[in-house]
Design a protein around this motif. Structure first.
Motif, PDB file in Angstrom:
ATOM      1  N   GLY A   1       1.142  -1.524  -0.176  1.00 61.53           N
ATOM      2  CA  GLY A   1       0.159  -0.174   0.133  1.00 61.53           C
ATOM      3  C   GLY A   1       0.674   1.338  -0.013  1.00 61.53           C
ATOM      4  O   GLY A   1       0.522   2.270  -0.653  1.00 61.53           O
ATOM      5  N   GLY A   2       1.716   1.235   0.672  1.00 61.86           N
ATOM      6  CA  GLY A   2       2.931   2.146   0.679  1.00 61.86           C
ATOM      7  C   GLY A   2       3.438   2.684  -1.087  1.00 61.86           C
ATOM      8  O   GLY A   2       3.705   3.564  -1.461  1.00 61.86           O
ATOM      9  N   LEU A   3       3.872   1.561  -1.115  1.00 64.92           N
ATOM     10  CA  LEU A   3       4.473   1.620  -2.508  1.00 64.92           C
ATOM     11  C   LEU A   3       3.995   2.197  -3.306  1.00 64.92           C
ATOM     12  O   LEU A   3       4.009   2.794  -4.158  1.00 64.92           O
ATOM     13  CB  LEU A   3       5.064   0.016  -2.823  1.00 64.92           C
ATOM     14  N   ALA A   4       2.514   1.568  -3.719  1.00 71.14           N
ATOM     15  CA  ALA A   4       1.538   2.508  -4.639  1.00 71.14           C
ATOM     16  C   ALA A   4       1.085   3.947  -4.233  1.00 71.14           C
ATOM     17  O   ALA A   4       1.179   4.562  -5.394  1.00 71.14           O
ATOM     18  CB  ALA A   4       0.224   1.520  -4.117  1.00 71.14           C
ATOM     19  N   ILE A   5       1.207   3.673  -3.671  1.00 70.19           N
ATOM     20  CA  ILE A   5       1.440   5.780  -2.914  1.00 70.19           C
ATOM     21  C   ILE A   5       2.585   6.620  -3.504  1.00 70.19           C
ATOM     22  O   ILE A   5       2.335   7.436  -4.398  1.00 70.19           O
ATOM     23  CB  ILE A   5       0.748   6.128  -1.319  1.00 70.19           C
ATOM     24  N   LEU A   6       3.770   5.769  -2.731  1.00 69.39           N
ATOM     25  CA  LEU A   6       4.822   6.796  -3.156  1.00 69.39           C
ATOM     26  C   LEU A   6       5.834   6.591  -4.959  1.00 69.39           C
ATOM     27  O   LEU A   6       5.926   7.382  -5.355  1.00 69.39           O
ATOM     28  CB  LEU A   6       6.317   5.591  -1.810  1.00 69.39           C
ATOM     29  N   PHE A   7       5.454   5.448  -5.255  1.00 65.03           N
ATOM     30  CA  PHE A   7       6.583   5.255  -6.052  1.00 65.03           C
ATOM     31  C   PHE A   7       6.112   5.856  -7.950  1.00 65.03           C
ATOM     32  O   PHE A   7       6.620   6.333  -7.891  1.00 65.03           O
ATOM     33  CB  PHE A   7       6.226   3.592  -6.660  1.00 65.03           C
ATOM     34  N   PRO A   8       5.037   6.248  -7.597  1.00 69.20           N
ATOM     35  CA  PRO A   8       4.919   7.042  -8.520  1.00 69.20           C
ATOM     36  C   PRO A   8       5.004   8.353  -8.816  1.00 69.20           C
ATOM     37  O   PRO A   8       5.514   9.261  -9.128  1.00 69.20           O
ATOM     38  CB  PRO A   8       2.611   6.978  -9.409  1.00 69.20           C
ATOM     39  N   ASN A   9       5.458   9.234  -7.031  1.00 72.91           N
ATOM     40  CA  ASN A   9       5.467  10.363  -6.886  1.00 72.91           C
ATOM     41  C   ASN A   9       7.105  10.688  -6.801  1.00 72.91           C
ATOM     42  O   ASN A   9       7.188  11.358  -7.420  1.00 72.91           O
ATOM     43  CB  ASN A   9       4.606  10.722  -5.755  1.00 72.91           C
ATOM     44  N   TRP A  10       7.349   9.796  -6.587  1.00 71.01           N
ATOM     45  CA  TRP A  10       9.180   9.514  -6.840  1.00 71.01           C
ATOM     46  C   TRP A  10       9.261   9.846  -8.254  1.00 71.01           C
ATOM     47  O   TRP A  10      10.399  10.019  -8.781  1.00 71.01           O
ATOM     48  CB  TRP A  10      10.089   8.029  -6.242  1.00 71.01           C
ATOM     49  N   MET A  11       8.636   8.686  -9.179  1.00 67.61           N
ATOM     50  CA  MET A  11       9.216   8.814 -10.556  1.00 67.61           C
ATOM     51  C   MET A  11       8.485  10.092 -11.115  1.00 67.61           C
ATOM     52  O   MET A  11       9.309  10.772 -11.988  1.00 67.61           O
ATOM     53  CB  MET A  11       8.140   7.927 -11.445  1.00 67.61           C
ATOM     54  N   GLN A  12       7.829  11.281 -10.831  1.00 70.97           N
ATOM     55  CA  GLN A  12       7.173  12.364 -11.099  1.00 70.97           C
ATOM     56  C   GLN A  12       8.579  13.042 -11.216  1.00 70.97           C
ATOM     57  O   GLN A  12       9.063  13.987 -11.735  1.00 70.97           O
ATOM     58  CB  GLN A  12       6.092  12.559 -10.700  1.00 70.97           C
ATOM     59  N   HIS A  13       8.809  12.973  -9.185  1.00 73.01           N
ATOM     60  CA  HIS A  13       9.738  13.838  -8.959  1.00 73.01           C
ATOM     61  C   HIS A  13      10.563  13.690 -10.076  1.00 73.01           C
ATOM     62  O   HIS A  13      11.574  14.768 -10.378  1.00 73.01           O
ATOM     63  CB  HIS A  13      10.192  13.114  -7.738  1.00 73.01           C
ATOM     64  N   CYS A  14      11.287  12.638 -10.323  1.00 72.08           N
ATOM     65  CA  CYS A  14      12.668  11.954 -10.838  1.00 72.08           C
ATOM     66  C   CYS A  14      13.139  12.743 -12.238  1.00 72.08           C
ATOM     67  O   CYS A  14      13.451  13.478 -13.287  1.00 72.08           O
ATOM     68  CB  CYS A  14      12.900  10.359 -11.167  1.00 72.08           C
ATOM     69  N   ALA A  15      11.615  11.742 -12.972  1.00 66.65           N
ATOM     70  CA  ALA A  15      10.909  12.712 -14.310  1.00 66.65           C
ATOM     71  C   ALA A  15      11.432  13.981 -14.494  1.00 66.65           C
ATOM     72  O   ALA A  15      11.781  14.472 -16.140  1.00 66.65           O
ATOM     73  CB  ALA A  15      10.051  12.596 -15.122  1.00 66.65           C
ATOM     74  N   GLU A  16      11.624  15.053 -13.647  1.00 65.26           N
ATOM     75  CA  GLU A  16      11.514  15.920 -14.160  1.00 65.26           C
ATOM     76  C   GLU A  16      12.963  16.577 -14.297  1.00 65.26           C
ATOM     77  O   GLU A  16      13.172  17.676 -15.046  1.00 65.26           O
ATOM     78  CB  GLU A  16      10.530  17.165 -12.915  1.00 65.26           C
TER      79      GLU A  16
END
Lengths: 389, 389
Positions: free
Chosen positions: A284-299
């Protein structure tokens, strides 16, 4: 490719009815076995009975440790260590999911360590000997059944940390997909998010000339994305359970990091902080965090997210910038997880920003957080802020 | 998926300079080592010297067996067995390609077998003990460096047969792509055909619910198809050598048959007959036979050939029958191998139909030939006839 060593001593028995191989793995009669499991689910679904039958057939002397927590705690590890010493245990058998297996890895190595086992988790000490152990998997998720990694929680300190050792590979693991038929919907979903996250962590590396392993990772993701909705619509389907179970094991048995820098793992670090404080499900924690980590890094650098978007989520790249392609891929991942019923924001668990500073500190249990992008306390906080709602 | 066991005890050291790991693998000083190799190429390219330096550093007592043939012969195996017994060899080191490794596997198990080693090849006897061995790979092709299979030729009887044993896994294999820089163009091509054929044999299975492993197989093929032309244009390129080397090992280390019926292998059986009589390169024989086997089988059931055509060769399926799609894929495979310089007809080796009956018999060394399609003497002859020109 980077230089690497590829080895994995675990023997996997995969398929319906493979529990019978337990007899061969037990070897000659009379072993003193510690059976470790979690709650009562293995008693309800018949797995406990099937295991006991095999053990009795070999006249094994069986001791038990039950009640291993979803985030297994040091206190439980210590209970197991005590039984091993007291009863001269010769083989430990983990019957359960990743939590039970991780706990058994710690008991196995801890039985021969005189000090506090937390020394080993915190790398103050290195295990030199371990009681052999095997696993009977009942939840497809962590891949612990075929790797040498274990995550233990020190509940009193709100710390959740991973450790590993060449001694921490299971001797054997029995993977019978029918043993996962009774896993409820939510646990099934968390397992799917967890295994996909393991692949994603490894996918976000910065090594060149890794085309075969990159394709393998995409293959695991595509297979899970294909099988998951069918499985959730038909939880007792052995084919779908098998596809997801084998994907989960393959996702994190070392193969997918062959020749790469190993990937990022910041999302896991941050999630360990999160579930150490709030005791929420890891998936559950990963489902929340991972896409936000990706978006952060993709910038900063969307290259790998773009590749993922095209090769796994089939995003049409025509006329778009890399960042746009990456963003569409990240959205597709979030939408996919949402469609399975996974949470998408911290608010879903009632978590607000009040303990973010503490959470940031918990994420920095290791000196270095992240590899695709090295995290600072500020960037971790940014990812948490994006995850709020 | 079918039930399966997944295990592989070989430790792979991959990358430039990994020869230094030999010291660790040798362990304590003073071992009696048999060094086995083929022609003089390892002396010309520096590999022999690098290996000897490591052995000397550990004060190993080194004995040598050189001159292992491209299709390793029973007579050479027997020479090795004699040295092992005579000199109380404790570790065998294969330095070379699949032929040298296959020969060492036979020596390793044969040293403890009192009878004629051919008994083991023909499954009249089962090995029960073997001298540990490692490999230093100098040719990317057979995958023998990470599997338990060995092919030996009984030259006097014109028989070439495979055998396997759980004792026939290398203890370790050192895979340094720079050690393959000096492999000439034709050998490089044969190696590429060989590893692709290993994947194809496994791809032509009839098990359902194998999507992840099918994708892995397609991944290996796509990676080799991508890397091969670049490598042939630049034989000393370490990245391309590495990609092909790791693909070759992965192609045939057991992973790609996980959960399937194991695949077909008729083309290999027929090729063993061919190279037992004519002593042609294995990869050359496969390049000729395999597309003809595929075309022959596609006439009955093109399903897997169609999947291959679309997923690996990018054939556009719109408006075509399965057989048409399959045929285009088979043509694409043949054209690809031709573009690398591989032969496409028996005439390229001056082979005509004069010994076809004998060749058909040689293909039936095992009771059953083929699995995707069970071969008869007539169907084997049909494939040979298609292969003439």
């Amino acid at each position: 490719m980077q230089s690497f060593v590829q080895e994995n001593p675990t023997r996997i028995w995969f398929g319906e009815g493979q529990i019978k191989q337990l007899q061969q793995e037990l070897g000659s009669a009379g072993k003193r076995v510690l059976l470790v499991y979690g709650g009562g689910s293995i008693k309800a679904n018949g797995v406990y009975k099937a295991v006991k039958e095999q053990l009795e057939h070999r006249q094994a002397e069986v001791f038990e440790l039950s009640g291993v927590e979803p985030n297994p705690r040091l206190t439980t590890v210590n209970k197991g260590i005590e039984i091993c010493r007291d009863k001269q245990i010769e083989l430990i058998l983990a019957v359960g999911g990743g939590s039970v297996i991780d706990c058994v890895k710690a008991i196995s190595a801890g039985a021969y360590y005189e000090g506090d086992f937390w020394d080993i988790v915190t790398r103050q000490a290195v295990p030199t000997r371990a009681i052999p152990f095997g696993t009977v998997l009942t939840l497809a998720a962590t891949g612990s059944e075929m790797n040498n990694i274990s995550v233990i929680t020190h509940w009193e300190r709100n710390e959740k940390r991973g450790w590993s050792s060449r001694l921490a590979y299971p001797k054997f693991s029995i993977l019978d997909p029918t043993y996962t038929h009774s896993v409820p919907m939510d646990q099934t979903v968390y397992g799917i998010v967890d295994m996909m996250s393991h692949v994603l962590e490894q996918y976000f590396h910065r090594t060149s000339n890794t085309t075969m392993i990159d394709r393998f990772m995409e293959s695991v993701l595509l297979t899970v994305i294909e099988a998951a909705p069918m499985l959730l619509a038909d939880l007792h389907n052995t084919d779908f359970r098998a596809a997801v179970m084998y994907a989960g094991t393959t996702a994190f048995n070392g193969l997918l990091s062959s020749g790469t820098d190993g990937g990022d793992w910041a999302s896991h670090q941050i999630e360990h902080g999160l579930s150490a404080i709030y005791d929420i499900p890891h998936g559950g924690g990963l489902a929340i965090l991972f896409p936000n980590w990706m978006q952060h890094c993709a910038e900063d650098d969307p290259s790998r997210m773009t590749k993922l978007a095209v090769n796994v989520f089939g995003i049409d790249s025509a006329g778009k910038t890399d960042y746009e392609i990456a963003s569409e891929g990240i959205l597709a991942l979030r939408n996919f997880w949402n469609s399975l019923g996974a949470p998408s924001k911290l608010g879903d668990y009632g978590i607000d920003a009040s303990r973010f500073d503490e959470l940031v500190e918990k994420s920095f249990m290791k000196d270095k957080v992240g590899q695709y992008k090295i995290m600072t306390r500020e960037t971790v906080k940014d990812i948490l802020m994006r995850s709020l709602s």
